[in-house]
Write an enzyme that holds these catalytic residues in place. Structure first.
Site, PDB file in Angstrom:
ATOM      1  N   PRO A 223     -14.990   1.106 -10.525  1.00 30.76           N
ATOM      2  CG  PRO A 223     -15.610   1.919 -12.637  1.00 30.76           C
ATOM      3  CD  PRO A 223     -14.769   2.251 -11.437  1.00 30.76           C
ATOM      4  CB  VAL A 224     -15.427  -4.474  -9.910  1.00 35.00           C
ATOM      5  CG1 VAL A 224     -16.836  -4.985 -10.179  1.00 35.00           C
ATOM      6  CG2 VAL A 224     -14.435  -5.632  -9.848  1.00 35.00           C
ATOM      7  CG  ASP A 225     -18.532  -5.236 -14.051  1.00 32.59           C
ATOM      8  OD1 ASP A 225     -18.529  -6.481 -13.981  1.00 32.59           O
ATOM      9  OD2 ASP A 225     -19.288  -4.522 -13.371  1.00 32.59           O
TER      10      ASP A 225
ATOM     11  N   GLY B 220      -7.905   1.693  -4.388  1.00 31.56           N
ATOM     12  CA  GLY B 220      -8.670   2.640  -5.191  1.00 31.56           C
ATOM     13  C   GLY B 220      -9.416   3.603  -4.297  1.00 31.56           C
ATOM     14  CB  ALA B 221     -10.924   6.893  -4.976  1.00 34.51           C
TER      15      ALA B 221
ATOM     16  CG  HIS C 131     -20.465  -4.425  -8.379  1.00 34.38           C
ATOM     17  ND1 HIS C 131     -21.458  -4.817  -7.506  1.00 34.38           N
ATOM     18  CD2 HIS C 131     -19.547  -3.741  -7.634  1.00 34.38           C
ATOM     19  CE1 HIS C 131     -21.150  -4.399  -6.288  1.00 34.38           C
ATOM     20  NE2 HIS C 131     -19.998  -3.738  -6.341  1.00 34.38           N
TER      21      HIS C 131
ATOM     22  CB  THR D 189     -15.569  -9.115  -6.807  1.00 35.28           C
ATOM     23  OG1 THR D 189     -15.485  -7.692  -7.012  1.00 35.28           O
ATOM     24  CG2 THR D 189     -14.376  -9.578  -5.988  1.00 35.28           C
TER      25      THR D 189
ATOM     26  CG  ASP E 231      -2.053   1.003   1.130  1.00 34.45           C
ATOM     27  OD1 ASP E 231      -3.195   0.578   0.867  1.00 34.45           O
ATOM     28  OD2 ASP E 231      -1.795   2.213   1.326  1.00 34.45           O
TER      29      ASP E 231
ATOM     30  CB  THR F 229     -19.859  -2.204   1.362  1.00 36.73           C
ATOM     31  OG1 THR F 229     -19.168  -2.122   0.111  1.00 36.73           O
ATOM     32  CG2 THR F 229     -21.062  -1.282   1.323  1.00 36.73           C
TER      33      THR F 229
END
EC number: 1.1.1.27
Length: 308
Positions: free
Chosen positions: A121-123, A79-80, A175, A143, A35, A225
């Site tokens: 945004p994961v995708d 990530g932010a 997602h 994910t 990190d 989350t």
């Protein structure tokens, strides 16, 4: 038995929760945490090594990108974070820059394992991870809608009283805000979802909205989350390291499935030691096909607008 090593980039709430879950649920030999805030990774490494007497011996250390060289898996949570009122797509510009700064040094280290991405945004970030790394598409996993699907199954369990273990239902697509539920193929306790009188159309619309808004509600209440997605990451890593052939709804590479090409999007896929060994194309109704096409088009528009 070969030595198992996981390299984690990002030691925020998702990353640190994942590290804890991983050590408690999967036998690994080494976990390296990287990190930009070195002090945090050093603290977490010291904290996590105290699990050893309870879960088994594992080397946990704070490291840098050179440590990725011999890792089996590189997990990217950095990530932010999404703030109240933000969509996941709002994070694109910031997190693409962060992603670029991560992928290049990992690849340059000689890493030859599997990328697993959860940053949003994961995708889109999973799609870009594959493009930036040049890795085979099966070696890059996001994910995807695994967390959305978990939320859907929990909501259906609340409505029907059926244990979540007996609910087979998926959220597909992005997602994010263009995700949708595959209600027509859903099975609850060996019966079609549509056969449950308490799950009428009005109830399903409300349930779909609640599932989509749950992440935002959690963020509004506690800032982020992390428990659910951390366990999604843990299950993916477990399937890879133990060659489990686990079926999960993931950011999976589309090569014609659902009429989609050159994009990662939420669909059930099989995870093995080789990464994604198969993408399972579900039967969709005409309306669901339109929703999938719309979701893909929205993300493709964003991806095509990014200059790498």
């Amino acid at each position: 038995m070969s030595r198992r090593k996981v390299f984690l980039v990002g030691d925020g709430r998702v990353g640190s929760t994942f590290a804890n879950d991983l050590l408690q649920n999967v036998r690994i030999d080494e976990l390296v945490i990287c990190d930009v805030v070195k002090k945090i990774t050093e603290g977490d490494a010291l904290d996590l090594e105290d699990l050893a007497p309870f879960v088994g011996q594992c080397t946990v250390k704070s490291g840098d990108y050179s440590d990725a060289k011999d890792a089996d898996i590189a997990v990217i949570t950095a990530g932010a974070a999404r703030k109240p009122g933000m969509t996941r797509l709002d994070l694109v510009k910031t997190n693409v820059k962060i992603l670029e700064s991560i992928i290049k040094p990992i690849v340059e280290s000689g890493f030859n394992g599997i990328f697993v991405v959860s940053a949003n945004p994961v995708d889109i970030l999973t799609t870009l991870t594959q493009k930036l790394s040049g890795f085979p598409k099966n070696k890059v996993i996001g994910t995807g809608t695994s967390l959305d699907t978990a939320r859907l199954r929990v909501a259906l369990s609340h409505k029907t009283g059926v244990n979540v273990d007996h609910i087979d239902a998926y959220v597909l697509g992005e997602h994010g805000d263009t995700s949708f539920e595959n209600f027509d193929e859903a099975i609850i306790d060996h019966k079609p979802l549509r056969s449950y009188k308490e799950l009428d159309e009005e109830t399903l619309v409300e349930l779909e909205t609640d599932v989509r808004k749950k992440g935002g509600k959690i963020i509004a209440n506690k800032g982020a989350t992390f428990y659910g997605v951390a366990m999604c990451l843990t299950q993916i890593c477990k399937a890879i390291l133990e060659n489990k052939a686990l079926v999960m709804p993931l950011s999976a590479p589309m090569t014609g499935e659902y009429g989609i090409h050159d994009l990662y999007i939420g669909s059930p896929a099989v995870v093995t030691a080789n990464g994604i060994s198969d993408v399972i194309e579900l039967h969709l109704s005409e309306d669901e096909n339109k929703k999938m096409a719309y979701s893909a088009a929205k993300m493709k528009e964003v991806v095509d607008g990014i200059d790498l």
